[in-house]
Design an enzyme around this catalytic site. Structure first.
Site, short mmCIF file in Angstrom:
data_model
loop_
_atom_site.label_atom_id
_atom_site.label_comp_id
_atom_site.label_asym_id
_atom_site.label_seq_id
_atom_site.Cartn_x
_atom_site.Cartn_y
_atom_site.Cartn_z
N LYS A 208 0.83 -1.20 0.00
CA LYS A 208 0.00 0.00 0.00
C LYS A 208 0.87 1.26 0.00
O LYS A 208 0.54 2.26 -0.64
CB LYS A 208 -0.97 -0.02 1.19
CG LYS A 208 -2.05 -1.12 1.10
CD LYS A 208 -2.71 -1.11 -0.21
CE LYS A 208 -3.84 -2.03 -0.52
NZ LYS A 208 -4.38 -3.02 0.34
N ASP A 279 -5.24 -6.98 -5.96
CA ASP A 279 -5.28 -5.83 -5.04
C ASP A 279 -4.84 -4.51 -5.67
O ASP A 279 -5.40 -3.48 -5.36
CB ASP A 279 -4.42 -6.13 -3.81
CG ASP A 279 -4.73 -5.23 -2.62
OD1 ASP A 279 -5.91 -5.16 -2.24
OD2 ASP A 279 -3.81 -4.60 -2.08
P1 GTP Z 1 -8.33 -6.65 0.80
O1 GTP Z 1 -7.32 -7.73 0.73
O2 GTP Z 1 -8.51 -6.13 2.19
O3 GTP Z 1 -8.07 -5.54 -0.15
O4 GTP Z 1 -9.77 -7.33 0.51
P2 GTP Z 1 -10.49 -7.84 -0.82
O5 GTP Z 1 -11.16 -6.70 -1.49
O6 GTP Z 1 -9.56 -8.65 -1.64
O7 GTP Z 1 -11.66 -8.76 -0.24
P3 GTP Z 1 -11.84 -10.36 -0.28
O8 GTP Z 1 -12.03 -10.88 -1.65
O9 GTP Z 1 -10.76 -10.96 0.53
O10 GTP Z 1 -13.22 -10.52 0.49
C1 GTP Z 1 -13.42 -10.08 1.81
C2 GTP Z 1 -14.58 -10.80 2.44
O11 GTP Z 1 -15.76 -10.61 1.67
C3 GTP Z 1 -14.36 -12.31 2.55
O12 GTP Z 1 -14.78 -12.76 3.82
C4 GTP Z 1 -15.23 -12.88 1.46
O13 GTP Z 1 -15.70 -14.16 1.77
C5 GTP Z 1 -16.36 -11.86 1.33
N1 GTP Z 1 -16.88 -11.79 -0.07
C6 GTP Z 1 -16.13 -11.66 -1.19
N2 GTP Z 1 -16.90 -11.67 -2.31
C7 GTP Z 1 -18.18 -11.81 -1.88
C8 GTP Z 1 -19.46 -11.86 -2.56
O14 GTP Z 1 -19.56 -11.82 -3.78
N3 GTP Z 1 -20.55 -11.98 -1.77
C9 GTP Z 1 -20.47 -12.04 -0.40
N4 GTP Z 1 -21.59 -12.15 0.28
N5 GTP Z 1 -19.29 -11.99 0.28
C10 GTP Z 1 -18.16 -11.87 -0.46
C1 SPV Z 2 -6.26 -3.81 2.40
O1 SPV Z 2 -6.51 -3.48 3.57
O2 SPV Z 2 -6.80 -3.25 1.42
C2 SPV Z 2 -5.35 -4.94 2.12
C3 SPV Z 2 -4.56 -5.47 3.22
O3 SPV Z 2 -5.22 -5.36 0.98
S1 SPV Z 2 -3.28 -4.40 3.68
O4 SPV Z 2 -2.04 -4.86 3.07
O5 SPV Z 2 -3.21 -4.48 5.14
O6 SPV Z 2 -3.56 -3.07 3.21
MN MN Z 3 -6.47 -4.17 -0.44
#
Ligand code: GTP
Ligand code: SPV
Ligand code: MN
Length: 589
Positions: A208, A279
């Site tokens: 980030k 990401d």
């Molecule tokens: P960062 O790594 O923090 O940037 O997160 P991200 O945007 O990659 O989110 P990620 O795909 O890890 O999803 C975060 C949470 O949302 C997880 O617990 C998933 O299971 C849930 N999730 C992801 N996609 C969906 C969806 O389409 N529907 C629902 N209900 N939950 C979802």
């Molecule tokens: C986020 O928070 O959007 C992440 C995890 O992908 S971190 O590297 O902690 O920012």
């Molecule tokens: Mn992220």
């Protein structure tokens, strides 16, 4: 022993060592032998634990202090000479003041410790997109994680010796004292300082801090964009592959969308999805006037809870080897890991993320922290796209903005044009998640999912988006989605995950001009029947609710956007005009 002949690098490392006073300096060349020896050190000191090497070869377990489990936005600062250059959405501190304050904290912070110097590249070394950084740290967790998340190796050292510019990244876990935790960015000096944290997002400074906060600042100056976006590739047998970027706030579904498994019905039609990034995207305009994206990272730092063989089998398989698990629960019987909704068999003889004995079937507390994570090499991903490893940009057809919204936001709609898309991105809001310290579930404005990651004034950032649009003859189409709308019983109405492909296919049909759309105050929505819901158990009534634009909800949205906009001294007229139009159209509903 230094392998570096670049005097500028050596002088800087020497200066940082004089400040932090380590007992030894170790240069990281990324070789397996070196990383293995360093890992053994971490096992000896118990900084990390080795997991079951038959079931999870090369996997480690890592735990952070309970006060240090997520990004800390209050303690993340942008240090530009002029306050207005950081803008109203960033914490600002005068650079000299911050160097002085943190200099005192770094003074002697590595006494009795080893200092690791990690030359790394974001992007494939030698490509147009590559940016080099050097992270100095006293944490083995950081060394091993950077070796997964970035490109570390001789070719980076060669590039530095050939005179490549680099971002100066200094990290010390110090005493992990949350009262004196700071993650400071000095964009004008191409420098990042982080102290008193040992949690990924605060300390893996290539991610980030460099790829987004410093990256967005460089992008503005150099005419490209650094965005909090996944990149995925959609193919249909016999047709050209299509590429899509998606910006969702932290823990709102990027990793899941990037790795999605098409429903059977679509597989049978020859659809295939592969992953380029989950990401971060770096985007440049190509000679053909299209927007090209790369993923500058080399691994995935993904949310563990909610990941399972049904929701995201590709992520599960990615984490079966060479992965670091942070703050998940442990199964003490077979020395493996567990997290909420991984499967229906939590360990009875377990340990929770805090290290307390934990009987999953009977426990009344969570086993894993909601922001527990895996750090896994991208190369492990069963559906990683070839384009990931070449590091050449892929042409983007669609950009998707999305948030986690129980109410108001429909499942999917399209922006009327690029500038309207920039407006939609700027007006985005989402419920906060456990990815950052603070209250969870509060709706806040998070433009382009970049609120915590934009390294300069967001008004100028919006202008940069508009300017980039003007430079493209064939810009991506822009869409907004919401997988998280709930019904009267607070249940998600949309199945999500693999079924999100249905919305993406509608978008791609729109990009190809294959179908019309319906005008709504928010933008262009699918015409009845155009969103393929074959095989889903979705009544017409629920579908209607998924797309409803409710007048009272949107009057409140418009007010919220206005309030957010009021933070800025001035905004591009394209955005204020679009808000006025939206307001009028909502009033006319
Ligand atoms: P960062 O790594 O923090 O940037 O997160 P991200 O945007 O990659 O989110 P990620 O795909 O890890 O999803 C975060 C949470 O949302 C997880 O617990 C998933 O299971 C849930 N999730 C992801 N996609 C969906 C969806 O389409 N529907 C629902 N209900 N939950 C979802
Ligand atoms: C986020 O928070 O959007 C992440 C995890 O992908 S971190 O590297 O902690 O920012
Ligand atoms: Mn992220």
């Amino acid at each position: 022993m230094t392998m570096i002949t670049n005097q500028f690098v050596n002088d800087w490392v020497k200066e940082m060592a004089e400040l932090t006073k380590p007992e030894e300096i170790i240069w990281i060349d990324g070789s397996e032998e070196q990383l293995e020896a360093i890992k053994q050190d971490a096992l000896t000191t118990k900084e990390m634990l080795e997991l079951n090497q038959e079931k999870l070869p090369g996997c480690l377990y890592y735990r952070t202090k309970p006060t240090d489990v997520a990004r800390d936005e209050k303690r993340t600062v942008i240090c530009t000479r002029r306050k207005e250059d950081a803008g109203p959405t960033n914490n600002w501190v005068d650079p000299q003041e911050m160097y002085d304050k943190m200099g005192k904290l770094f003074d002697g912070s590595m006494k009795g410790r080893k200092m690791y110097v990690i030359p790394f590249s974001m992007g494939v070394v030698g490509t147009e997109f590559s940016k080099i950084g050097i992270e100095i740290t006293d944490s083995i967790y950081v060394v091993l994680s950077m070796a997964i998340m970035t490109r570390v190796g001789r070719d980076v050292i060669d590039a530095l010796n050939a005179g490549a510019d680099f971002t100066k990244c200094l990290h010390s876990k110090a005493d992990i004292n949350e009262q004196e935790k700071y993650i400071a960015h000095f964009p004008e000096d191409n420098t990042i300082w982080s102290i008193n944290s040992a949690y990924g997002g605060n300390v893996l400074l290539g991610k980030k801090c460099l790829a987004l906060r410093i990256g967005s600042y460089l992008g503005k100056q150099e005419g490209w964009m650094a965005e909090h976006m996944l990149i995925l590739k959609v193919e249909k047998e016999g047709e050209e592959p299509k590429y899509v970027c998606g910006a969702f706030p932290s823990a709102c579904g990027k990793t899941n969308l990037a790795m999605l498994t098409p429903p059977e019905y679509f597989k049978e039609q020859g659809y295939k999805v592969s992953t380029i990034g989950d990401d971060i995207s770096w985007l440049r305009i190509g000679e053909d006037g299209r927007l090209y994206a790369v993923n500058p990272e080399n691994g995935f730092f993904g949310v563990a809870p909610g990941t399972n063989m049904k929701s995201n089998p590709n992520a599960m398989l990615t984490t079966m080897k060479g992965t670091i698990f942070t703050n998940v629960a442990r199964n003490l019987d077979d020395n493996t890991v567990w997290w909420e909704s991984m499967d229906k068999n939590p360990p009875a003889n377990g340990e929770d993320w805090l290290g307390n004995p934990w009987n999953g079937p009977e426990a009344d507390v969570k086993g894993a922290h909601p922001n527990s994570r895996f750090t896994a090499p991208a190369a492990n991903c069963p559906i990683i796209a070839d384009e990931f490893s070449t590091g050449e940009g892929v042409p983007i057809s669609a950009i998707i903005f999305g948030g986690r919204r129980a109410k108001a936001e429909p499942l999917v709609y399209q922006a009327k044009d690029w500038n309207h898309g920039v407006f939609i991105g700027s007006a985005m809001a989402s419920e906060t998640t456990a990815a950052a310290n603070g209250q969870v579930g509060v709706v806040r404005h998070d433009p382009m999912a970049m609120l915590p990651f934009c390294g300069y004034n967001m008004a100028e950032y919006f202008q940069h988006w508009i300017d980039m649009g003007k430079k493209m003859t064939n810009p991506p189409k822009i869409f907004h989605v919401n997988w998280f709308r709930t019904d009267e019983n607070d249940q998600f109405m949309w199945p999500g995950f693999g079924d999100n492909l249905r919305a993406i296919l509608w978008m791609l049909d729109r990009c190809d001009g294959k179908i019309d759309a319906e005008e709504t105050p928010l933008g262009l929505a699918p015409k009845k029947g155009d969103l393929d819901v074959t095989g889903l158990d979705l009544s017409d009534e629920v579908l209607e609710k998924l797309f409803a634009v409710n007048k009272a909800d949107w009057e409140a949205e418009v007010e919220g956007i206005q309030e957010f906009y009021d933070k800025f001294d001035s905004l591009p007229v394209e955005l204020t005009d679009a808000l006025a139009t939206l307001k009028a159209e909502i009033e006319a509903l």
